[in-house]
Design a protein around this motif. Structure first.
Motif, PDB file in Angstrom:
ATOM      1  N   UNK A   1      48.253  52.715  49.610  1.00  0.00           N
ATOM      2  CA  UNK A   1      47.336  52.629  51.045  1.00  0.00           C
ATOM      3  C   UNK A   1      46.871  54.223  51.191  1.00  0.00           C
ATOM      4  N   UNK A   2      45.610  54.320  51.828  1.00  0.00           N
ATOM      5  CA  UNK A   2      44.879  53.519  52.588  1.00  0.00           C
ATOM      6  C   UNK A   2      43.953  52.782  51.878  1.00  0.00           C
ATOM      7  N   UNK A   3      44.110  52.825  50.406  1.00  0.00           N
ATOM      8  CA  UNK A   3      42.972  52.063  49.539  1.00  0.00           C
ATOM      9  C   UNK A   3      43.572  50.351  49.709  1.00  0.00           C
ATOM     10  N   UNK A   4      43.108  49.737  50.373  1.00  0.00           N
ATOM     11  CA  UNK A   4      43.712  48.346  50.754  1.00  0.00           C
ATOM     12  C   UNK A   4      42.623  47.601  50.147  1.00  0.00           C
ATOM     13  N   UNK A   5      41.482  47.885  49.541  1.00  0.00           N
ATOM     14  CA  UNK A   5      40.394  47.068  48.850  1.00  0.00           C
ATOM     15  C   UNK A   5      40.575  47.136  47.389  1.00  0.00           C
ATOM     16  N   UNK A   6      40.013  46.218  46.593  1.00  0.00           N
ATOM     17  CA  UNK A   6      39.994  46.008  45.118  1.00  0.00           C
ATOM     18  C   UNK A   6      38.594  47.123  44.809  1.00  0.00           C
ATOM     19  N   UNK A   7      38.762  47.448  43.529  1.00  0.00           N
ATOM     20  CA  UNK A   7      37.368  48.091  42.951  1.00  0.00           C
ATOM     21  C   UNK A   7      37.470  47.433  41.682  1.00  0.00           C
ATOM     22  N   UNK A   8      36.273  46.648  41.352  1.00  0.00           N
ATOM     23  CA  UNK A   8      36.144  46.000  40.234  1.00  0.00           C
ATOM     24  C   UNK A   8      34.656  45.675  40.025  1.00  0.00           C
ATOM     25  N   UNK A   9      34.249  45.092  38.881  1.00  0.00           N
ATOM     26  CA  UNK A   9      32.730  44.998  38.614  1.00  0.00           C
ATOM     27  C   UNK A   9      32.014  44.710  40.063  1.00  0.00           C
ATOM     28  N   UNK A  10      32.512  43.987  40.937  1.00  0.00           N
ATOM     29  CA  UNK A  10      31.701  43.589  41.780  1.00  0.00           C
ATOM     30  C   UNK A  10      31.476  44.920  42.726  1.00  0.00           C
ATOM     31  N   UNK A  11      32.407  45.912  42.601  1.00  0.00           N
ATOM     32  CA  UNK A  11      31.899  47.111  43.376  1.00  0.00           C
ATOM     33  C   UNK A  11      31.099  48.075  42.728  1.00  0.00           C
ATOM     34  N   UNK A  12      31.078  47.969  41.244  1.00  0.00           N
ATOM     35  CA  UNK A  12      30.502  48.838  40.476  1.00  0.00           C
ATOM     36  C   UNK A  12      29.090  48.574  40.325  1.00  0.00           C
ATOM     37  N   UNK A  13      28.772  47.009  40.213  1.00  0.00           N
ATOM     38  CA  UNK A  13      27.448  46.621  40.027  1.00  0.00           C
ATOM     39  C   UNK A  13      26.444  47.262  41.146  1.00  0.00           C
ATOM     40  N   UNK A  14      26.927  47.186  42.588  1.00  0.00           N
ATOM     41  CA  UNK A  14      26.081  47.398  43.647  1.00  0.00           C
ATOM     42  C   UNK A  14      25.839  48.680  43.376  1.00  0.00           C
ATOM     43  N   UNK A  15      26.734  49.740  43.166  1.00  0.00           N
ATOM     44  CA  UNK A  15      26.369  51.093  42.816  1.00  0.00           C
ATOM     45  C   UNK A  15      25.302  51.343  41.870  1.00  0.00           C
ATOM     46  N   UNK A  16      25.274  50.549  40.863  1.00  0.00           N
ATOM     47  CA  UNK A  16      24.163  50.722  39.712  1.00  0.00           C
ATOM     48  C   UNK A  16      22.967  50.429  40.468  1.00  0.00           C
ATOM     49  N   UNK A  17      22.759  49.345  41.097  1.00  0.00           N
ATOM     50  CA  UNK A  17      21.729  48.871  41.872  1.00  0.00           C
ATOM     51  C   UNK A  17      21.091  49.888  42.624  1.00  0.00           C
ATOM     52  N   UNK A  18      22.116  50.418  43.747  1.00  0.00           N
ATOM     53  CA  UNK A  18      21.612  51.552  44.547  1.00  0.00           C
ATOM     54  C   UNK A  18      20.932  52.726  43.681  1.00  0.00           C
ATOM     55  N   UNK A  19      21.487  53.302  42.635  1.00  0.00           N
ATOM     56  CA  UNK A  19      21.295  54.468  42.039  1.00  0.00           C
ATOM     57  C   UNK A  19      19.854  53.936  41.453  1.00  0.00           C
ATOM     58  N   UNK A  20      19.897  52.758  40.877  1.00  0.00           N
ATOM     59  CA  UNK A  20      18.497  52.433  40.045  1.00  0.00           C
ATOM     60  C   UNK A  20      17.341  52.509  41.082  1.00  0.00           C
ATOM     61  N   UNK A  21      17.565  51.880  42.444  1.00  0.00           N
ATOM     62  CA  UNK A  21      16.576  51.902  43.453  1.00  0.00           C
ATOM     63  C   UNK A  21      16.224  53.401  43.836  1.00  0.00           C
ATOM     64  N   UNK A  22      17.173  54.387  43.923  1.00  0.00           N
ATOM     65  CA  UNK A  22      16.895  55.660  44.385  1.00  0.00           C
ATOM     66  C   UNK A  22      16.184  56.221  43.304  1.00  0.00           C
TER      67      UNK A  22
END
Length: 244
Positions: free
Chosen positions: A127-148
């Protein structure tokens, strides 16, 4: 009780952010950090500092976001959990991409990917990291960085987008749709870009999210043409009528 007050202040900060009230969001996130410090909870303090960093990065203040990320890490070193490391690295990657530093972005993305792979091998997230962090979190990060960065190979990969948009969080999907729209726009795909952005604005209005609508306004400002096509004129009308 102080820790609960920190969480409550953070929640109000997130709500203000979602309504695009940046002044209130900063105030409440700052209050959350102070309350965590008073409680003497280093994990909570790092989380709240990282949350403020995420807000600053999305608001375009990359330098301030990076400063806050460094502070969050210092609060926990050397006992930074894998999920915290992955989360902070994802925010750092977007910050560097916002600052158009491709080399630093790649380093942060690599770090995020490595820490993400470690998450399942650790104990349940603290706690307080009550969320998961997996490929579904990493993929959006790559997409956002690619767009920027204008790296369409990152932002327009069908597999990346499918994974990124598999999130159950509607507001996050709408924001990511705008990032994909930005990538389409950078490659001259005006119609598909504004079709995606239109869908995102409709979602933003339905969800009453000023954050989504304001991001859509920023997307619109990135396009200029003396004779905009009909889909752009329709988008302008939609934005004009989108008062929350």
């Amino acid at each position: 009780m102080v820790a609960v007050g920190s969480e409550a202040a953070s929640l109000v900060g997130w709500l203000a952010w979602d309504m695009a009230d940046h002044g209130s969001a900063r105030t409440w996130h700052g209050s959350a950090i102070k309350a965590a410090r008073t409680a003497g909870d280093s994990l909570l303090g790092a989380y709240q500092t990282g949350s403020l960093a995420q807000f600053e990065v999305e608001s375009g203040n990359a330098a301030e976001g990076l400063r806050l990320i460094a502070r969050a890490r210092r609060q926990l070193d050397p006992d930074l959990p894998a999920i915290a490391s992955a989360w902070l690295a994802s925010i750092e990657a977007v910050a560097h991409a916002t600052a158009r530093d491709e080399r630093a972005t790649k380093r942060a993305l690599h770090s995020c990917e490595q820490h993400t792979a470690r998450v399942p091998r650790e104990d349940p997230p603290p706690w307080p990291w009550v969320f998961s962090f997996d490929e579904r979190k990493f993929a959006p990060c790559r997409v956002v960085c690619g767009a920027q960065l204008g790296r369409t190979r990152w932002a327009l990969s069908s597999q990346e987008i499918a994974t990124a948009l598999s999130s159950g969080h509607e507001k996050q999907r709408a924001l990511l749709t705008l990032d994909v729209a930005t990538s389409h726009l950078s490659t001259g795909r005006t119609d598909s870009a504004f079709a995606l952005a239109t869908r995102a604005v409709h979602d933003g209005v339905r969800l009453r999210s000023g954050r989504i609508v304001e991001r859509a306004r920023a997307f619109r400002r990135s396009y200029a043409s003396p004779t905009p096509p009909g889909i752009v004129c329709d988008f302008d009308t939609l934005l004009h009528d989108s008062y929350l």
